[in-house]
Design a protein around this motif. Sequence first.
Motif, PDB file in Angstrom:
ATOM      1  N   UNK A 224       0.635  -0.974   0.114  1.00  0.00           N
ATOM      2  CA  UNK A 224       0.283  -0.163   0.188  1.00  0.00           C
ATOM      3  C   UNK A 224       1.167   1.404  -0.173  1.00  0.00           C
ATOM      4  N   UNK A 225       0.561   2.143  -0.838  1.00  0.00           N
ATOM      5  CA  UNK A 225       1.264   3.518  -0.913  1.00  0.00           C
ATOM      6  C   UNK A 225       1.036   4.153   0.056  1.00  0.00           C
ATOM      7  N   UNK A 226       1.961   4.988   0.571  1.00  0.00           N
ATOM      8  CA  UNK A 226       2.373   6.525   1.036  1.00  0.00           C
ATOM      9  C   UNK A 226       3.605   7.163   0.973  1.00  0.00           C
ATOM     10  N   UNK A 227       3.782   7.829   0.932  1.00  0.00           N
ATOM     11  CA  UNK A 227       4.616   9.203   0.294  1.00  0.00           C
ATOM     12  C   UNK A 227       5.485  10.047   1.359  1.00  0.00           C
ATOM     13  N   UNK A 228       6.587  10.515   1.738  1.00  0.00           N
ATOM     14  CA  UNK A 228       6.993  11.651   2.148  1.00  0.00           C
ATOM     15  C   UNK A 228       6.961  12.674   1.063  1.00  0.00           C
ATOM     16  N   UNK A 229       6.096  13.602   1.413  1.00  0.00           N
ATOM     17  CA  UNK A 229       6.019  15.066   0.552  1.00  0.00           C
ATOM     18  C   UNK A 229       6.963  15.962   0.979  1.00  0.00           C
ATOM     19  N   UNK A 230       6.140  17.799   0.379  1.00  0.00           N
ATOM     20  CA  UNK A 230       6.602  18.725   0.406  1.00  0.00           C
ATOM     21  C   UNK A 230       7.050  19.118   1.612  1.00  0.00           C
ATOM     22  N   UNK A 231       7.729  18.110   2.550  1.00  0.00           N
ATOM     23  CA  UNK A 231       8.936  18.947   3.407  1.00  0.00           C
ATOM     24  C   UNK A 231       9.534  20.298   3.430  1.00  0.00           C
ATOM     25  N   UNK A 254       4.832  22.373   3.380  1.00  0.00           N
ATOM     26  CA  UNK A 254       4.611  23.489   2.370  1.00  0.00           C
ATOM     27  C   UNK A 254       3.628  23.318   1.403  1.00  0.00           C
ATOM     28  N   UNK A 255       2.628  24.014   1.871  1.00  0.00           N
ATOM     29  CA  UNK A 255       1.349  23.691   0.909  1.00  0.00           C
ATOM     30  C   UNK A 255       0.874  24.576   0.160  1.00  0.00           C
ATOM     31  N   UNK A 256       0.156  24.481  -1.450  1.00  0.00           N
ATOM     32  CA  UNK A 256       0.108  25.642  -1.967  1.00  0.00           C
ATOM     33  C   UNK A 256      -2.200  25.431  -2.248  1.00  0.00           C
ATOM     34  N   UNK A 257      -2.196  26.165  -2.387  1.00  0.00           N
ATOM     35  CA  UNK A 257      -3.905  25.947  -1.891  1.00  0.00           C
ATOM     36  C   UNK A 257      -4.435  24.994  -2.932  1.00  0.00           C
ATOM     37  N   UNK A 258      -3.721  24.966  -4.168  1.00  0.00           N
ATOM     38  CA  UNK A 258      -4.452  23.253  -4.590  1.00  0.00           C
ATOM     39  C   UNK A 258      -3.624  22.090  -3.854  1.00  0.00           C
ATOM     40  N   UNK A 271       0.066  13.867   7.337  1.00  0.00           N
ATOM     41  CA  UNK A 271       0.672  13.486   8.723  1.00  0.00           C
ATOM     42  C   UNK A 271       1.397  14.448   8.707  1.00  0.00           C
ATOM     43  N   UNK A 272       1.175  15.573   9.988  1.00  0.00           N
ATOM     44  CA  UNK A 272       2.246  16.084   9.801  1.00  0.00           C
ATOM     45  C   UNK A 272       3.246  15.762  11.269  1.00  0.00           C
ATOM     46  N   UNK A 273       4.281  16.202  11.162  1.00  0.00           N
ATOM     47  CA  UNK A 273       5.862  15.833  12.153  1.00  0.00           C
ATOM     48  C   UNK A 273       6.100  17.159  12.690  1.00  0.00           C
ATOM     49  N   UNK A 274       5.962  17.968  13.629  1.00  0.00           N
ATOM     50  CA  UNK A 274       6.100  18.323  14.327  1.00  0.00           C
ATOM     51  C   UNK A 274       7.595  18.782  15.205  1.00  0.00           C
ATOM     52  N   UNK A 275       8.261  17.569  15.298  1.00  0.00           N
ATOM     53  CA  UNK A 275       9.210  17.125  16.127  1.00  0.00           C
ATOM     54  C   UNK A 275      10.359  17.344  14.772  1.00  0.00           C
ATOM     55  N   UNK A 276      10.096  17.139  14.010  1.00  0.00           N
ATOM     56  CA  UNK A 276      11.222  17.826  12.178  1.00  0.00           C
ATOM     57  C   UNK A 276      11.314  19.059  12.595  1.00  0.00           C
ATOM     58  N   UNK A 277       9.998  20.062  12.726  1.00  0.00           N
ATOM     59  CA  UNK A 277      10.496  21.570  12.702  1.00  0.00           C
ATOM     60  C   UNK A 277      11.076  22.031  14.354  1.00  0.00           C
ATOM     61  N   UNK A 278      10.244  20.776  15.301  1.00  0.00           N
ATOM     62  CA  UNK A 278      11.938  20.923  15.924  1.00  0.00           C
ATOM     63  C   UNK A 278      12.867  21.292  16.364  1.00  0.00           C
ATOM     64  N   UNK A 279      13.159  20.359  15.686  1.00  0.00           N
ATOM     65  CA  UNK A 279      14.803  19.852  15.421  1.00  0.00           C
ATOM     66  C   UNK A 279      14.801  20.578  14.261  1.00  0.00           C
ATOM     67  N   UNK A 281      14.276  23.670  12.754  1.00  0.00           N
ATOM     68  CA  UNK A 281      14.195  24.923  12.573  1.00  0.00           C
ATOM     69  C   UNK A 281      13.631  25.764  11.440  1.00  0.00           C
ATOM     70  N   UNK A 282      12.851  24.423  11.119  1.00  0.00           N
ATOM     71  CA  UNK A 282      11.564  25.150   9.489  1.00  0.00           C
ATOM     72  C   UNK A 282      10.586  25.202  10.119  1.00  0.00           C
ATOM     73  N   UNK A 283       9.601  25.930   9.638  1.00  0.00           N
ATOM     74  CA  UNK A 283       8.441  26.469   9.533  1.00  0.00           C
ATOM     75  C   UNK A 283       7.559  25.212   9.730  1.00  0.00           C
ATOM     76  N   UNK A 284       6.261  25.502  10.994  1.00  0.00           N
ATOM     77  CA  UNK A 284       5.456  24.125  11.476  1.00  0.00           C
ATOM     78  C   UNK A 284       4.833  24.383  10.438  1.00  0.00           C
ATOM     79  N   UNK A 285       4.385  23.139   9.858  1.00  0.00           N
ATOM     80  CA  UNK A 285       3.098  23.027   8.738  1.00  0.00           C
ATOM     81  C   UNK A 285       1.517  23.652   9.924  1.00  0.00           C
TER      82      UNK A 285
END
Length: 389
Positions: A224-231, A254-258, A271-279, A281-285
Amino acid sequence: MAALITNIGELTTNVSRDGDLAGTITDAAVLIEGTRIAWVGPAADAPAPVAGMGTVDAAGRAVIPGFVDSHTHLVFGGDRADEFEARMTGTPYAAGGIRRTVAATRGASDEALRARLAGFVTELHAQGTTTFEIKTGYGLTVHDEARLARLAAEVTPEVTFLGAHVVPAEFAERRDEYVDLVVGEMLRACAAHSRWIDVFCERGAFTADESERILAAGVAHGLLPRVHGNQLGHGEGVRLAVAAGAASVDHCTYLDDADVAALAGSQTVATLLPGVEFSTRQPYPDARRLIDAGVTVAIASDCNPGSSFTSSMPLMIALAVREMGMTPSEAVWAATAGGARALRRDDVGAIAPGMRADLVLLDAPTRVHLAYRPGVPLIASVWKDGVGL
């Protein structure tokens, strides 16, 4: 074996009622029979104890479903604390650090990897996580990816083949050959141990065309498929995931309206991964934007040695509330029922008759305390399949 948990001050069932997403029952009780939940309701209406039935007095504390961590990378060797230290002094995050872990993992024995994994599982359980996914992706050879999948399958049925994590150094000038390897011999070696196929569709990793080919090959092998994307920036990951019917697209920083519209019109979980932004220093989703658009949102730890070396779902909840615009109830739902949807599981993530008896007793009167008291160990007891851990 049967057990009655009674005198629960606040029970989070995740069975929505009267506009309450959390399906809250106060002064509640839960009856466990074997591995499943047999009855849920007000304590005053609970079945009378019978011979051989154990009882647990929650003493007015809160009970929630066990956390469902739908994104982890728990089988690896080495350490990258120096990268974290560098980021905290201004060095930007880049996906290339994965190759350091690949080298360390290839050099580690099965015994060393298994022992470290066992430690992480103990850590997860102690923090209330009862269901978790594990990805491969730190081997990137046929032999090493297969052994990572095999080791992961020893501790969870939710194993994801992520041979398409990055292109390893030895294929740097032959990336087409590496993609051929991933969709051919490597996939065949890993499919028997895996449920999922994943790809890192991102600059510095795999293009949309490469990612589409890899996902299609996995699906053809029954995965079954899943994706890492728009990080790391705007890209094709979300739309690729939706088009592929992926259960989840993870990061979504990073998401646009589309992208948002595509997710809202699909069954794909963001699926949001706030530990990544914490570690990093990227913007949080922006979880609020997604939820208000009707997107199903999960949160997960992304526990890995490079960009989020934490397995704490309570921390993810606190970050989601503080930094991503979620209410405490939404964040707890995303860490339990949301994670279950991201794994397409209908037997975990809620407390209702017939569900697996995966529950967490908090040393607190409400679920709000998971965000209100960040960093404080609030997990008093954990049951997995009706057994106390």
